[in-house]
Design an enzyme around this catalytic site. Structure first.
Site, PDB file in Angstrom:
ATOM      1  N   LYS A  51       0.806  -1.317   0.037  1.00 38.57           N
ATOM      2  CA  LYS A  51      -0.074  -0.007  -0.041  1.00 38.57           C
ATOM      3  C   LYS A  51       0.942   1.319  -0.036  1.00 38.57           C
ATOM      4  O   LYS A  51       2.117   1.261   0.228  1.00 38.57           O
ATOM      5  CB  LYS A  51      -0.909   0.041   1.345  1.00 38.57           C
ATOM      6  N   TYR A  85     -12.195  -3.273  -3.658  1.00 42.72           N
ATOM      7  CA  TYR A  85     -12.851  -3.197  -2.317  1.00 42.72           C
ATOM      8  C   TYR A  85     -14.289  -2.973  -2.480  1.00 42.72           C
ATOM      9  O   TYR A  85     -15.044  -2.453  -1.670  1.00 42.72           O
ATOM     10  CB  TYR A  85     -12.275  -1.843  -1.554  1.00 42.72           C
ATOM     11  N   THR A 115      -4.776  -7.507  11.206  1.00 42.19           N
ATOM     12  CA  THR A 115      -5.141  -6.486  10.406  1.00 42.19           C
ATOM     13  C   THR A 115      -4.852  -5.212  11.132  1.00 42.19           C
ATOM     14  O   THR A 115      -4.164  -4.288  10.479  1.00 42.19           O
ATOM     15  CB  THR A 115      -6.578  -6.086  10.065  1.00 42.19           C
ATOM     16  N   ASN A 119      -1.869  -0.419   7.363  1.00 41.42           N
ATOM     17  CA  ASN A 119      -0.939  -1.563   7.529  1.00 41.42           C
ATOM     18  C   ASN A 119      -0.515  -2.185   6.690  1.00 41.42           C
ATOM     19  O   ASN A 119       0.046  -3.414   6.752  1.00 41.42           O
ATOM     20  CB  ASN A 119      -2.211  -2.420   8.125  1.00 41.42           C
ATOM     21  N   HIS A 159      -1.879  -5.485   1.538  1.00 44.26           N
ATOM     22  CA  HIS A 159      -2.980  -6.212   1.514  1.00 44.26           C
ATOM     23  C   HIS A 159      -2.798  -7.756   1.038  1.00 44.26           C
ATOM     24  O   HIS A 159      -1.830  -7.724   0.218  1.00 44.26           O
ATOM     25  CB  HIS A 159      -4.076  -5.453   0.434  1.00 44.26           C
ATOM     26  N   GLU A 211      -8.613 -10.709  -7.540  1.00 47.57           N
ATOM     27  CA  GLU A 211      -7.724  -9.707  -7.458  1.00 47.57           C
ATOM     28  C   GLU A 211      -6.731  -9.714  -8.305  1.00 47.57           C
ATOM     29  O   GLU A 211      -6.238  -8.834  -8.843  1.00 47.57           O
ATOM     30  CB  GLU A 211      -7.288  -9.614  -5.885  1.00 47.57           C
TER      31      GLU A 211
END
Length: 153
Positions: A9, A49, A91, A112, A115, A126
């Protein structure tokens, strides 16, 4: 062999942790069979998402995930989905065990770092969102015979 999708991310990219995190996956014996940097568009974020779009906190998530470059990748290996999820940890980085990626580098629920797909269906969906089939470059490293028994396929 199982495939899973990971997304490093924007916080991971900005904190210059990409190399350390990819190294951890490789050291575990997972193969990186596809990778690309990109900036996620709002449209792609909504697809990725989809299950969260109607939630009140989604705009904050979209703003975060579209806020900077990410590294999308496909990892392949034995039980890759479970292995990656275990390596990531809880998470929320505050709840993640030391030794996990989030336990070592994160103190946030949203920021975090990585993913990881949560199951085979999610991984397939995905991977298809981010990569064309011809962009996957499966291979077997010559060191494989020293990392697992021949009947572990």
């Amino acid at each position: 062999m199982e495939r899973t999708f990971i997304l490093l991310k924007p916080d991971c990219v900005q904190r210059r942790l990409m190399g350390r995190i990819i190294t951890r996956f490789e050291e575990k014996g997972l193969n990186v069979i596809a990778a690309k940097m990109l900036v996620i568009t709002p449209e792609l974020a909504k697809q990725h998402y989809a299950e969260h779009v109607q939630k009140g906190w989604y705009p904050t998530l979209e703003g975060f995930i579209t806020g900077g470059p990410v590294l999308a990748a496909v990892l392949e290996g034995l039980e890759a989905i479970k292995v990656v999820r275990d390596m990531l940890g809880a998470t929320n980085g505050l709840n993640a065990a030391p030794g996990t990626i989030r336990g070592d580098y994160s103190s946030s629920r949203q920021m975090n770092l990585v993913h990881g797909s949560d199951g085979p269906e999610a991984a397939a969906r995905e991977i298809a969102l981010y990569f064309k089939p011809e962009e996957l470059c499966a291979y077997e490293p010559t060191i494989t015979k020293w990392m697992r028994a021949g009947d572990e396929k």
